[in-house]
Design a protein around this motif. Structure first.
Motif, PDB file in Angstrom:
ATOM      1  N   ILE A   1      -1.585  -4.302  -9.043  1.00 11.57           N
ATOM      2  CA  ILE A   1      -2.256  -4.964  -7.964  1.00 11.57           C
ATOM      3  C   ILE A   1      -1.216  -5.109  -6.673  1.00 11.57           C
ATOM      4  O   ILE A   1      -1.760  -5.375  -5.702  1.00 11.57           O
ATOM      5  CB  ILE A   1      -2.612  -6.212  -8.418  1.00 11.57           C
ATOM      6  CG1 ILE A   1      -1.554  -7.434  -8.752  1.00 11.57           C
ATOM      7  CG2 ILE A   1      -3.662  -6.157  -9.584  1.00 11.57           C
ATOM      8  CD1 ILE A   1      -1.225  -8.186  -7.780  1.00 11.57           C
ATOM      9  N   GLY A   2       0.069  -5.039  -6.836  1.00 11.84           N
ATOM     10  CA  GLY A   2       1.214  -5.153  -5.795  1.00 11.84           C
ATOM     11  C   GLY A   2       2.423  -5.669  -6.247  1.00 11.84           C
ATOM     12  O   GLY A   2       2.390  -6.247  -7.214  1.00 11.84           O
TER      13      GLY A   2
ATOM     14  N   LEU B   1       1.214 -11.428  -1.673  1.00 14.14           N
ATOM     15  CA  LEU B   1       2.394 -10.436  -2.107  1.00 14.14           C
ATOM     16  C   LEU B   1       3.527 -10.700  -1.457  1.00 14.14           C
ATOM     17  O   LEU B   1       3.577 -10.479  -0.226  1.00 14.14           O
ATOM     18  CB  LEU B   1       1.916  -9.045  -1.937  1.00 14.14           C
ATOM     19  CG  LEU B   1       0.489  -8.531  -2.792  1.00 14.14           C
ATOM     20  CD1 LEU B   1      -0.010  -7.015  -2.458  1.00 14.14           C
ATOM     21  CD2 LEU B   1       0.722  -8.817  -4.271  1.00 14.14           C
TER      22      LEU B   1
ATOM     23  N   GLY C   1       0.205  -7.022   2.722  1.00 18.23           N
ATOM     24  CA  GLY C   1      -1.018  -6.978   2.246  1.00 18.23           C
ATOM     25  C   GLY C   1      -1.315  -8.188   1.143  1.00 18.23           C
ATOM     26  O   GLY C   1      -0.310  -8.893   0.671  1.00 18.23           O
TER      27      GLY C   1
ATOM     28  N   ALA D   1      -3.847  -9.047  -2.513  1.00 19.19           N
ATOM     29  CA  ALA D   1      -4.544  -8.625  -3.745  1.00 19.19           C
ATOM     30  C   ALA D   1      -5.818  -9.459  -3.731  1.00 19.19           C
ATOM     31  O   ALA D   1      -5.767 -10.631  -3.843  1.00 19.19           O
ATOM     32  CB  ALA D   1      -4.027  -8.503  -5.039  1.00 19.19           C
TER      33      ALA D   1
ATOM     34  N   LYS E   1      -8.805  -4.986  -5.104  1.00 20.76           N
ATOM     35  CA  LYS E   1      -8.406  -4.374  -4.016  1.00 20.76           C
ATOM     36  C   LYS E   1      -7.594  -4.961  -3.178  1.00 20.76           C
ATOM     37  O   LYS E   1      -7.355  -6.362  -3.082  1.00 20.76           O
ATOM     38  CB  LYS E   1      -9.796  -3.806  -3.474  1.00 20.76           C
ATOM     39  CG  LYS E   1     -10.480  -4.821  -2.606  1.00 20.76           C
ATOM     40  CD  LYS E   1     -11.706  -4.473  -1.691  1.00 20.76           C
ATOM     41  CE  LYS E   1     -12.280  -5.695  -0.772  1.00 20.76           C
ATOM     42  NZ  LYS E   1     -13.531  -5.159  -0.300  1.00 20.76           N
ATOM     43  N   ARG E   2      -6.910  -3.937  -2.444  1.00 21.21           N
ATOM     44  CA  ARG E   2      -5.950  -4.561  -1.429  1.00 21.21           C
ATOM     45  C   ARG E   2      -6.569  -4.719   0.086  1.00 21.21           C
ATOM     46  O   ARG E   2      -7.127  -4.118   0.584  1.00 21.21           O
ATOM     47  CB  ARG E   2      -4.735  -3.411  -1.308  1.00 21.21           C
ATOM     48  CG  ARG E   2      -3.738  -3.803  -0.543  1.00 21.21           C
ATOM     49  CD  ARG E   2      -2.704  -4.919  -1.148  1.00 21.21           C
ATOM     50  NE  ARG E   2      -2.154  -4.232  -2.552  1.00 21.21           N
ATOM     51  CZ  ARG E   2      -1.364  -3.483  -2.537  1.00 21.21           C
ATOM     52  NH1 ARG E   2      -0.580  -3.020  -1.469  1.00 21.21           N
ATOM     53  NH2 ARG E   2      -0.860  -2.952  -3.673  1.00 21.21           N
TER      54      ARG E   2
ATOM     55  N   PRO F   1      -3.734  -4.054   4.540  1.00 16.52           N
ATOM     56  CA  PRO F   1      -2.403  -3.334   3.800  1.00 16.52           C
ATOM     57  C   PRO F   1      -1.555  -2.992   4.790  1.00 16.52           C
ATOM     58  O   PRO F   1      -0.398  -2.675   4.447  1.00 16.52           O
ATOM     59  CB  PRO F   1      -3.132  -1.959   3.273  1.00 16.52           C
ATOM     60  CG  PRO F   1      -4.569  -1.945   3.971  1.00 16.52           C
ATOM     61  CD  PRO F   1      -4.894  -3.166   4.300  1.00 16.52           C
TER      62      PRO F   1
END
Lengths: 394, 101
Positions: A195-196, A215, A220, A222, A234-235, A238
């Protein structure tokens, strides 16, 4: 004769007075109560917002640096999560510690389930989540945050969600886990991987539809839509700040104080002295508002008209207020050295602010910005009012 | 230049640097507790940052600690502290606070 008189009239009267003093005179509700963490003393103050007063202090709660609190759904009990893994249950009416357990070596916070039956704690050491009954603090489930080659991840951003669920992020693994507690004897776990990098905290939108993790390790955020977990994480944003040099961060921001006004969400940028404004319909960046430092808490007044922001060292002597309509800073206040947290009264006419180095709690009127009261507290940090009991994700 | 000299001294065996005055020492204690503590814990047992207890630092050289505190650790959340603590003060902090309970 005298003996008889004593027995028949004075003694019952005495008993009545004694009992009256202990119970009946104190008959009251808890909707205007709250607790303030005194981080270095390992104690909490029990406060009342209606009279702006301190009702009592409960101590011996362990290492309360970075402590947080949730409330039972009847708003009588406060559960305090300590850094040292301590979990304490406090009776706000009787001003006493009901029970304290040491459930881990190092923990960061927790949540109470939608039905009020379970307390979940996010642990760094050993990395994972432990779930306890809210009644007796008995261990119900132990869910190690295992990833990769049997490694354990630190857990952050734990919130309760509708449908008797808990959601949290794995800092070291870069994962989001969704715990379904519908049948507490058979907890189901859904894992979202990749997810990051380094999710550091997360929040749930009011009502509980979206889980958003910040993050640290990349740009970005999550986003998980809990109405559609099958769609995955989804991000969003970003590209925000991708090509810019990050400023040093002297205290990690929090995402707990979700701030929404209309369709706009306000979150702290990381490594930039800005508050990000995100359109929650498209999940796109609308504006970045320059502020006085690295934001730590970005919190909306309950009516959504104002957004209050405090800052990391070395800008932590001030608080800024953003106008939710024109998206600019309208006010800068100087409460004192080491502003750590803010909490609005249930409907937001006042805000309580903890000022660590001045050993003070300041109460401001949010319309006039007048200082209404100053209360003494020893190195105060988090402030939590019982109205949180009815809010999903807090 | 001054810092390089200090680094050499430290590497050579921890020669005591100039001590900060008592008021500044108190500020440094407070900074360690509150601001380092924001990530490493009030009692330095670790959080998102690693533990800073004497035993956890025993394998780390003074020069490495000085470098880390002054310049930060790129790629991690550790920021550079040199805008707020000079090299002499950092050496004192390592010797008198970080290496002790």
């Amino acid at each position: 004769m005298l003996n008889r008189l004593l027995k028949t009239s004075i003694l019952p009267l005495l008993i009545y007075w004694l009992l009256g003093g202990a119970c009946f005179a104190e008959l009251r509700g808890t909707g205007d109560l709250g607790v303030v963490i005194e981080r270095e003393r390992g104690s909490v103050l029990i406060i009342e917002t209606s009279t702006r007063s301190i009702l009592g202090r409960v101590g011996k709660l362990g290492d309360l640096s970075h402590a947080s609190v949730v409330f039972s759904r009847d708003q009588r009990y406060a559960y305090v999560f300590a850094r040292d893994g301590g979990l304490s249950k406090i009776d706000l009416l009787q001003n006493k510690l009901v029970r304290r357990i040491e459930q881990a070596g190092n923990s960061i916070g927790g949540a109470i389930s939608q039905d009020g039956r379970f307390i979940a704690v996010a642990n760094y050491q050993p990395g994972g989540v432990r779930i306890f009954t809210s009644e007796a603090l008995e261990l119900m489930a132990d869910i190690p945050a295992v990833y990769g080659d049997e490694q354990r991840s630190r857990v952050v951003g734990l919130v309760d969600a509708p449908g008797r669920q808990f959601v949290y992020s794995l800092f070291d693994a870069g994962e989001i886990w969704l715990l379904d507690m519908q049948d507490p004897s058979r907890i189901e776990i859904q894992k979202f991987t990749g997810i990051g990098r380094q999710p550091y905290d997360a929040l749930l939108t009011p009502g509980g539809r979206y889980y958003l993790a910040g993050l640290f390790g990349e740009t970005g955020l999550a986003l998980l839509d809990l109405w559609h977990p099958e769609a995955g994480v989804k991000r969003i944003l970003p590209d925000y700040g991708r090509h810019d040099e990050k400023l040093p961060v002297y205290k990690m921001p929090h995402l707990e104080g979700w701030a929404v006004a209309g369709n706009l969400a306000f979150v702290p940028a990381v490594g930039r002295h800005e508050v990000l404004v995100i359109d929650t319909r498209q999940w796109r960046l609308v504006k970045s508002i320059p502020v006085a430092g690295q934001p730590v808490f970005v919190m909306a007044r309950p009516d959504g008209r104002q957004i209050w922001v405090n800052f990391a060292f070395p800008d932590n002597q001030q608080v800024q207020v953003i106008d939710a309509e024109d998206l600019t800073v309208g006010r800068t206040l100087q409460p004192g050295k080491g502003v750590l947290h803010m909490e609005f009264t249930p409907r937001g006419e006042e805000v309580w602010i903890s000022v660590r180095d001045d050993n003070q709690i300041l109460v401001y009127d949010t319309r006039s910005f007048q200082e209404m009261a100053r209360l003494p507290a020893v190195t105060p940090s988090g402030i939590f009012f019982t109205a949180r009991a009815a809010k999903t994700g807090l | 230049m001054r810092r390089r000299f200090l680094l050499l001294l430290v590497a050579a065996g921890g020669v005591a640097a100039g001590e900060p005055d008592p008021k500044r020492q108190q500020e440094l204690r407070s900074l360690l507790k509150n601001d380092c503590g924001a990530c490493h814990g009030l009692t330095r047992k670790g959080g998102l940052g690693p533990p800073l207890l004497p035993e956890s630092l025993s394998g780390k050289s003074d020069a490495m600690l000085l470098q880390t505190i002054q310049e930060g650790r790129p790629g991690t959340a550790m920021p550079p502290w040199k805008p707020f603590i000079d090299a002499d003060e950092t050496v004192w902090l390592i010797d008198n606070l970080l290496r002790k309970r």
